[in-house]
Enzyme design. Structure first.
Site, PDB file in Angstrom:
ATOM      1  N   TYR A  12      19.182  -3.272  27.138  1.00 20.08           N
ATOM      2  CA  TYR A  12      18.709  -4.649  27.345  1.00 20.08           C
ATOM      3  C   TYR A  12      19.892  -5.597  27.500  1.00 20.08           C
ATOM      4  O   TYR A  12      19.920  -6.430  28.417  1.00 20.08           O
ATOM      5  CB  TYR A  12      17.838  -5.076  26.161  1.00 20.08           C
ATOM      6  CG  TYR A  12      17.220  -6.450  26.322  1.00 20.08           C
ATOM      7  CD1 TYR A  12      16.165  -6.665  27.202  1.00 20.08           C
ATOM      8  CD2 TYR A  12      17.686  -7.534  25.578  1.00 20.08           C
ATOM      9  CE1 TYR A  12      15.589  -7.915  27.337  1.00 20.08           C
ATOM     10  CE2 TYR A  12      17.119  -8.785  25.704  1.00 20.08           C
ATOM     11  CZ  TYR A  12      16.070  -8.974  26.588  1.00 20.08           C
ATOM     12  OH  TYR A  12      15.508 -10.224  26.729  1.00 20.08           O
ATOM     13  N   SER A  26      19.433 -13.789  28.374  1.00 14.22           N
ATOM     14  CA  SER A  26      19.268 -13.631  26.932  1.00 14.22           C
ATOM     15  C   SER A  26      20.623 -13.798  26.262  1.00 14.22           C
ATOM     16  O   SER A  26      21.651 -13.426  26.831  1.00 14.22           O
ATOM     17  CB  SER A  26      18.710 -12.237  26.611  1.00 14.22           C
ATOM     18  OG  SER A  26      18.699 -12.016  25.212  1.00 14.22           O
TER      19      SER A  26
END
Length: 267
Positions: A142, A129
């Site tokens: 995250y 990501s």
């Protein structure tokens, strides 16, 4: 013979888009899900696999090798989101996020490597990501799990070069998928010191996903990587400003970059 592709988390979102696109291009695709019985009418095969359970990974990989005879490409796509003030996220949820986003991909890689060494070829694509390049407020766990996978790939690909096994990272930005519905949200607590800032940040995050790009763009990027003889270490796919934010992090002083992020998230 067509190339055999294994996509973890292939039943929805980015994974499903990649699987359908590659199937249309003539690849033999196997996606995975913890509930494969729900996807009997899928365009490509869905195999039962839970990335948090090593025995489940081993069984799924062995099943695909028995059926297809090989695995040419592994796309480590399965992952879960998590939001919240780090102070308030339960430790069990933090560990679960790393089990899925970090340890899961490691164990899937370990499961396919013996077959790829036997073939003397293979490609492993880890879907990370853009959030993994920076510590984002209320997405710190995250960011950390995806950032860990980015660094792992840098080391792993050097270890695998003698076996003609290639590895790369693909870091997507925001895409219009159901990831927001599936991620763990720490609740916005009335008595929390983070109530106002976390609440605003959560609304902004959900807006970004809803307005995200078509996952087909990610599928096209994956195909281009598969067709590349020597993949780069890192790829980024998404909005220009999201990709440019990584460049800014490299060139701006840390405190200036931090202030820019805080302004963006209205903190």
């Amino acid at each position: 013979m067509s190339k055999v592709v294994l996509i973890t988390g292939g039943s929805s979102g980015i994974g499903k888009s990649i699987g359908e696109f590659l199937t249309d291009k003539g690849f033999e695709v196997y996606g995975t899900s913890r509930s494969p019985e729900k996807y009997s009418n899928n365009k490509f095969s869905i195999v039962g696999l839970d990335v948090t359970k090593p025995e489940s990974i081993k069984n799924a990989v062995n099943h695909i090798i028995e059926k297809a005879g090989k695995i040419d490409v592994l796309i480590n796509n399965a992952g879960v989101g998590i939001t919240g003030p780090i102070e308030e996220i339960p430790e069990a949820e933090i560990k679960n996020n790393f089990e899925t986003n970090f340890f899961g991909p490691i164990n899937v890689i370990k499961a396919v490597l013996p077959q790829m060494r036997k073939q003397q070829s293979g490609l492993i694509i880890n879907v990370t990501s853009i959030a993994g390049y920076m510590g984002l407020p209320y997405r710190g766990i995250y960011s950390a799990s995806k950032g860990a996978l980015e660094l792992l790939t840098e080391a792993f690909r050097m270890e695998l070069k003698p076996f003609n096994i290639k590895m790369t990272n693909v870091a997507p930005g925001d895409f219009a998928t159901n990831i927001a519905a599936g991620r763990y949200h720490a609740p916005v607590l009335d008595n929390s010191p983070y109530k106002e800032t976390y609440g605003k940040s959560l609304e902004l995050m959900n807006e970004h996903v809803d307005a995200g790009k078509d996952p087909l763009e990610m599928a096209k990027a994956i195909l281009a990587i598969i067709n590349t003889s020597n993949p780069k270490v890192h790829y980024k796919v998404g909005e220009f400003m999201q990709k440019f934010s990584i460049v800014l992090k490299r060139i701006l002083p840390d405190t200036v970059y931090e202030k820019m992020l805080m302004n963006h998230y209205k903190l």
